[in-house]
Scaffold this motif. Structure first.
Motif, PDB file in Angstrom:
ATOM      1  N   ALA A   1     -40.453  42.048  13.713  1.00 35.52           N
ATOM      2  CA  ALA A   1     -39.654  42.797  12.993  1.00 35.52           C
ATOM      3  C   ALA A   1     -39.870  44.204  13.169  1.00 35.52           C
ATOM      4  O   ALA A   1     -39.093  45.209  13.009  1.00 35.52           O
ATOM      5  CB  ALA A   1     -40.104  42.562  11.682  1.00 35.52           C
ATOM      6  N   ARG A   2     -41.194  44.614  13.233  1.00 32.00           N
ATOM      7  CA  ARG A   2     -41.253  46.284  13.082  1.00 32.00           C
ATOM      8  C   ARG A   2     -40.187  46.912  14.341  1.00 32.00           C
ATOM      9  O   ARG A   2     -39.920  47.671  14.325  1.00 32.00           O
ATOM     10  CB  ARG A   2     -42.325  47.082  13.926  1.00 32.00           C
ATOM     11  CG  ARG A   2     -43.248  48.056  14.124  1.00 32.00           C
ATOM     12  CD  ARG A   2     -44.861  48.043  13.785  1.00 32.00           C
ATOM     13  NE  ARG A   2     -44.823  48.514  12.744  1.00 32.00           N
ATOM     14  CZ  ARG A   2     -46.565  49.113  12.374  1.00 32.00           C
ATOM     15  NH1 ARG A   2     -46.859  49.529  13.855  1.00 32.00           N
ATOM     16  NH2 ARG A   2     -46.635  48.873  10.855  1.00 32.00           N
ATOM     17  N   ASN A   3     -40.781  46.711  15.496  1.00 33.90           N
ATOM     18  CA  ASN A   3     -39.785  46.761  17.461  1.00 33.90           C
ATOM     19  C   ASN A   3     -37.988  46.376  16.763  1.00 33.90           C
ATOM     20  O   ASN A   3     -37.557  47.397  17.137  1.00 33.90           O
ATOM     21  CB  ASN A   3     -40.694  45.699  17.904  1.00 33.90           C
ATOM     22  CG  ASN A   3     -41.388  46.107  18.171  1.00 33.90           C
ATOM     23  OD1 ASN A   3     -42.504  46.956  17.809  1.00 33.90           O
ATOM     24  ND2 ASN A   3     -42.114  45.158  18.921  1.00 33.90           N
ATOM     25  N   THR A   4     -37.607  45.626  16.410  1.00 28.62           N
ATOM     26  CA  THR A   4     -36.434  45.465  16.324  1.00 28.62           C
ATOM     27  C   THR A   4     -35.553  46.321  15.411  1.00 28.62           C
ATOM     28  O   THR A   4     -34.731  47.018  15.846  1.00 28.62           O
ATOM     29  CB  THR A   4     -35.874  43.683  15.784  1.00 28.62           C
ATOM     30  OG1 THR A   4     -36.648  43.003  17.245  1.00 28.62           O
ATOM     31  CG2 THR A   4     -34.567  43.478  16.389  1.00 28.62           C
ATOM     32  N   LEU A   5     -36.567  45.587  14.035  1.00 30.85           N
ATOM     33  CA  LEU A   5     -35.306  46.399  13.087  1.00 30.85           C
ATOM     34  C   LEU A   5     -35.351  48.443  13.194  1.00 30.85           C
ATOM     35  O   LEU A   5     -34.595  48.908  12.971  1.00 30.85           O
ATOM     36  CB  LEU A   5     -36.511  46.419  11.584  1.00 30.85           C
ATOM     37  CG  LEU A   5     -36.015  44.636  11.469  1.00 30.85           C
ATOM     38  CD1 LEU A   5     -37.229  44.840  10.142  1.00 30.85           C
ATOM     39  CD2 LEU A   5     -34.683  44.475  11.300  1.00 30.85           C
ATOM     40  N   GLY A   6     -36.648  48.818  13.509  1.00 34.55           N
ATOM     41  CA  GLY A   6     -37.564  49.866  13.880  1.00 34.55           C
ATOM     42  C   GLY A   6     -35.792  50.660  15.289  1.00 34.55           C
ATOM     43  O   GLY A   6     -35.451  51.870  15.380  1.00 34.55           O
TER      44      GLY A   6
ATOM     45  N   TRP B   1     -37.056  39.681  18.359  1.00 37.80           N
ATOM     46  CA  TRP B   1     -36.219  38.815  18.968  1.00 37.80           C
ATOM     47  C   TRP B   1     -35.777  37.635  19.407  1.00 37.80           C
ATOM     48  O   TRP B   1     -35.911  36.115  19.486  1.00 37.80           O
ATOM     49  CB  TRP B   1     -35.792  38.711  16.862  1.00 37.80           C
ATOM     50  CG  TRP B   1     -36.869  38.546  15.834  1.00 37.80           C
ATOM     51  CD1 TRP B   1     -38.246  38.334  15.411  1.00 37.80           C
ATOM     52  CD2 TRP B   1     -36.523  39.754  15.108  1.00 37.80           C
ATOM     53  NE1 TRP B   1     -38.397  38.233  14.534  1.00 37.80           N
ATOM     54  CE2 TRP B   1     -37.507  39.072  13.932  1.00 37.80           C
ATOM     55  CE3 TRP B   1     -35.685  40.353  13.727  1.00 37.80           C
ATOM     56  CZ2 TRP B   1     -37.948  39.678  12.280  1.00 37.80           C
ATOM     57  CZ3 TRP B   1     -35.768  40.243  12.820  1.00 37.80           C
ATOM     58  CH2 TRP B   1     -37.203  40.861  11.927  1.00 37.80           C
ATOM     59  N   GLY B   2     -34.864  38.720  20.279  1.00 41.53           N
ATOM     60  CA  GLY B   2     -33.830  38.288  21.054  1.00 41.53           C
ATOM     61  C   GLY B   2     -34.841  37.482  22.438  1.00 41.53           C
ATOM     62  O   GLY B   2     -34.246  36.825  22.805  1.00 41.53           O
ATOM     63  N   ALA B   3     -35.641  38.827  22.465  1.00 45.33           N
ATOM     64  CA  ALA B   3     -36.175  37.704  23.998  1.00 45.33           C
ATOM     65  C   ALA B   3     -37.084  36.749  23.523  1.00 45.33           C
ATOM     66  O   ALA B   3     -37.625  35.765  24.044  1.00 45.33           O
ATOM     67  CB  ALA B   3     -37.689  39.398  24.399  1.00 45.33           C
TER      68      ALA B   3
END
Length: 272
Positions: free
Chosen positions: A71-76, A224-226
């Motif tokens: 969530a942090r990585n994708t949204l950021g 999330w995609g990965a």
């Protein structure tokens, strides 16, 4: 704002609640996640249990922790990309609409050329050439989506620059920067804010798609995609764990669209 929040429909309220939850999880991921993002804490593909609520992945990492950190990585990354795309697209659109003439034609034709190639194909090509670092991912996606922002912002700005108050500002000798940022931009804010929400959704989905194809956020960072790609084989064994990151993507997309629909309804001035 308080008045609008009280009249908010259930769909928009649902969207706000979902986005707040996602934001809290992203910000406080190290405190919420039971294990570090890249730590190998067990054997591969362990089933759901009290110790590992969502099991482990192909390397023995805790799926729940990976889902939280994603969530942090994708949204950021998606938020940073959308902000840059809007800064580039809106700035160019304001210049084109205010100056018009050959400047408008040059910028518009350059955007037409960039938009003639599908975004996903161009992203794959550029990431293959320049590498798949997070910085390259952000800059490439931001540049590609800035063309769409340019088109929308220019269309809105062109309807504003012909207004009397803009002409009055020009007659009294205001500089171009004043006309763009004090006359045109404030009056174009509402549709642009709504477009920001929609564009964030498209950027978010594009990054997830690139990660699923292996050219987005790179391991060991969680995305999330990965995560869908890495654990897709579990579906053949009746394990629904790969559907969780896919569901997180779908839920956020739905929540943002609910809020954007509500914002456009409020801005239109129409009554229920």
């Amino acid at each position: 704002m308080t008045r609008h929040l009280r009249k908010m429909p259930l769909t928009a309220l649902f969207g706000v609640v979902v986005i707040v939850i996602y934001a809290v999880v992203a910000i406080f991921a190290p405190l919420i996640a039971p294990h570090p993002e890249t730590a190998i804490v067990g054997q591969e593909y362990l089933p759901w249990s009290d110790e590992f609520p969502l099991g482990t992945d192909s390397l023995g990492r805790d799926m729940l922790s990976r889902l939280i950190y994603a969530a942090r990585n994708t949204l950021g990354i998606a938020l940073a990309t959308t902000i840059i795309a809007f800064a580039l697209g809106c700035s160019a659109a304001l210049v084109a609409a205010t100056m018009q003439g050959w400047v408008d034609q040059a910028l518009s034709r350059a955007v037409d050329v960039m938009m003639s190639i599908p975004t996903l194909i161009t992203s794959l090509l550029l990431l293959t050439i320049f590498g798949t670092s997070v910085l390259n991912l952000i800059l490439i996606i931001a540049l590609l989506y800035s063309t769409v922002v340019f088109r929308i912002a220019r269309a809105v700005a062109m309807g504003i620059v012909v207004m009397d108050y803009v002409e009055a500002a020009r007659i009294r000798g205001e500089r171009m920067a004043w006309v763009m940022f004090r006359e045109v931009l404030p009056n174009a804010a509402t549709p642009l804010v709504a477009e920001f929400g929609l564009r964030f959704t498209f950027v978010f989905l594009t990054i997830s798609a690139l990660s699923f194809l292996g050219l987005g956020v790179q391991p060991p960072l969680a995305d999330w995609g990965a995560m869908v790609r890495e654990n897709a084989s579990l579906i053949t064994f009746g394990d629904l764990t790969p559907l969780l990151p896919a569901g997180a993507i779908a839920l956020l997309t739905l929540a943002v669209n609910f809020i954007v629909d509500w914002m456009l309804h409020v801005a239109s001035g129409l009554k229920d």
